[in-house]
Design an enzyme around this catalytic site. Structure first.
Site, PDB file in Angstrom:
ATOM      1  N   GLY A  15       0.717  -1.260   0.149  1.00 39.05           N
ATOM      2  CA  GLY A  15       0.168  -0.108  -0.010  1.00 39.05           C
ATOM      3  C   GLY A  15       0.860   1.341   0.022  1.00 39.05           C
ATOM      4  N   ARG A  76       1.182  -5.822  -5.937  1.00 30.94           N
ATOM      5  CA  ARG A  76       1.322  -6.928  -5.142  1.00 30.94           C
ATOM      6  C   ARG A  76       1.735  -8.007  -6.228  1.00 30.94           C
ATOM      7  NH1 ARG A  76      -0.278  -5.172  -0.216  1.00 30.94           N
ATOM      8  NH2 ARG A  76      -1.691  -3.758  -0.031  1.00 30.94           N
ATOM      9  N   ASP A 107       5.032  -4.798   6.128  1.00 29.41           N
ATOM     10  CA  ASP A 107       5.693  -6.096   6.395  1.00 29.41           C
ATOM     11  C   ASP A 107       5.560  -7.076   5.192  1.00 29.41           C
ATOM     12  OD1 ASP A 107       2.911  -6.307   6.463  1.00 29.41           O
ATOM     13  OD2 ASP A 107       2.424  -7.306   8.324  1.00 29.41           O
ATOM     14  N   THR A 130       4.120   2.791   5.732  1.00 31.78           N
ATOM     15  CA  THR A 130       2.828   2.472   6.063  1.00 31.78           C
ATOM     16  C   THR A 130       1.901   3.232   6.939  1.00 31.78           C
ATOM     17  OG1 THR A 130       1.336   0.738   6.830  1.00 31.78           O
ATOM     18  CG2 THR A 130       3.753   0.592   7.667  1.00 31.78           C
ATOM     19  N   ASP A 132      -0.243   2.623   8.931  1.00 32.49           N
ATOM     20  CA  ASP A 132      -0.926   1.711  10.010  1.00 32.49           C
ATOM     21  C   ASP A 132       0.186   1.875  11.181  1.00 32.49           C
ATOM     22  OD1 ASP A 132      -2.846   1.216   8.325  1.00 32.49           O
ATOM     23  OD2 ASP A 132      -1.916  -0.862   7.823  1.00 32.49           O
ATOM     24  N   ASP A 134       2.354  -0.086  11.938  1.00 38.42           N
ATOM     25  CA  ASP A 134       2.299  -1.363  12.908  1.00 38.42           C
ATOM     26  C   ASP A 134       3.585  -2.210  12.593  1.00 38.42           C
ATOM     27  OD1 ASP A 134       2.168  -1.921  10.050  1.00 38.42           O
ATOM     28  OD2 ASP A 134       0.344  -3.113  10.196  1.00 38.42           O
ATOM     29  N   ARG A 176      -5.933  -1.325   9.968  1.00 36.18           N
ATOM     30  CA  ARG A 176      -5.911  -2.814   9.833  1.00 36.18           C
ATOM     31  C   ARG A 176      -6.283  -3.396  11.074  1.00 36.18           C
ATOM     32  NH1 ARG A 176      -1.226  -5.793   6.514  1.00 36.18           N
ATOM     33  NH2 ARG A 176       0.142  -4.814   8.016  1.00 36.18           N
TER      34      ARG A 176
END
Length: 328
Positions: A15, A76, A107, A130, A132, A134, A176
């Site tokens: 993303g 992707r 990740d 990212t 996120d 995360d 997410r």
């Protein structure tokens, strides 16, 4: 003896996130500063397999530091998940003399780079990109700060409508399986409740909290919901449940969605991207590999990629306590 790095490939994958272009710019210009050739790899691992490469110099990255998205594009790749696909990618890199890779992504990107490094002993350094936030091993990922500001600005606008019509708004934000965006945007925008995957508030407590807010004189409320929260099956069913069981509120739902990924990166993300790009290239020059560039307490550190992909950053529980106090 460490092999001298003469040509570095840079790519973005997964993303997109604000700040990716600034990171590409930093990698390219650091390469130019050290007289290393830089090759842009278009469309992530898919472009690597297909040999979609372009030589980049310092002027190739003019006027992109302020732009969202990624000019190298992202995709992707199912084929890269196979050994045959990774073999094709390796041969494409060797055919143009690329010695090492800078991977900008999350990740999934790092997992692919880690396996590629293990199979071909190919030097890789990751830059976490990212929204996120995360990734374990860094306080901040590229794009997170910009996404937060975007979410807060949107929630501020929604509150204007909520207060004008005595409405209860459920606002779903991205993230997410982690609640970093929801928690920080919720506190920043003054939300009455914040629902995150890490803390199961429960439907009864949510109703109790909203009822308490109404009795204390609040005529409108904002509930920020992380997309991975499990209080309800989804934000729409959650809103329906509250409307059926709580009188006095006109309930609405707003899903912010992919607007949080776009837009011009914040100054924080531009500076972080610039620092990380320099660190990534110079780490490869020093013979380092299979690391991610992270920032811990505003200092750049190298963190093993395998550890980064196996864990998630922890939510700030003290900030959860702050949100409870602020929502009184």
């Amino acid at each position: 003896m460490t092999k001298q790095i003469r040509k570095i490939g840079v790519m973005t994958s997964g993303g997109d996130a604000p700040g990716m272009n600034a990171a590409i710019r930093s990698v390219v210009r650091t390469c130019a500063f050290h007289n290393i050739e830089c090759i842009g790899i278009y469309r992530g691992y898919e472009g690597m397999i297909e040999g979609d490469f372009k030589i980049l110099d310092a002027r190739s990255v003019n006027h992109i530091i302020h732009k969202g998205g990624t000019f190298l594009k992202s995709a992707r790749s199912k084929e890269f998940r196979t050994k045959e696909g990774r073999q094709k990618a390796y041969l494409q890199l060797k055919s143009v003399g690329i010695d090492a890779l800078v991977l900008i992504g999350g990740d999934g990107t790092f997992t692919g780079g880690m396996i590629f490094n293990q199979e071909f002993n190919f030097p890789v350094i990751g830059i976490p990109g990212t929204i996120d936030n995360d990734i374990l091993g860094t306080n901040f990922t590229l794009g997170y700060d910009t996404a937060l500001n975007t979410a807060v600005e949107a929630i501020d606008k929604i509150r204007d409508t909520a207060s004008s019509h005595k409405r209860l708004f459920f606002v779903e934000v991205m993230g997410r399986d982690v609640g970093h965006i929801a928690l920080n945007a919720g506190v920043g925008a003054g939300a009455e409740e914040i629902l995150v995957p890490e803390e199961d508030l429960g439907l009864d407590r949510l109703l109790e909290s909203l009822e308490k807010s109404r009795k204390t004189g609040k005529s409108s409320s904002i509930v920020v919901v992380a997309e991975g929260d499990k209080t309800g099956k989804n934000v729409f069913e959650l809103a329906d449940y509250v409307e059926e069981n709580l009188e006095g509120y006109d309930v609405r739902v707003s899903v912010l969605g992919h607007m949080q990924r776009g837009g011009s990166p914040s100054c924080f993300d531009r500076v972080l991207a610039s620092r990380m790009g320099v660190k990534a290239v110079e780490s490869l020059m020093e013979g380092k590999s299979n690391f991610m560039v992270g920032t811990i307490n505003n200092k750049l550190e190298l963190y093993p990629i395998d550890k980064a992909v196996k864990g998630h950053s922890e939510i700030d529980h003290e900030l959860l306590r702050v949100s409870d106090i602020m929502s009184i």
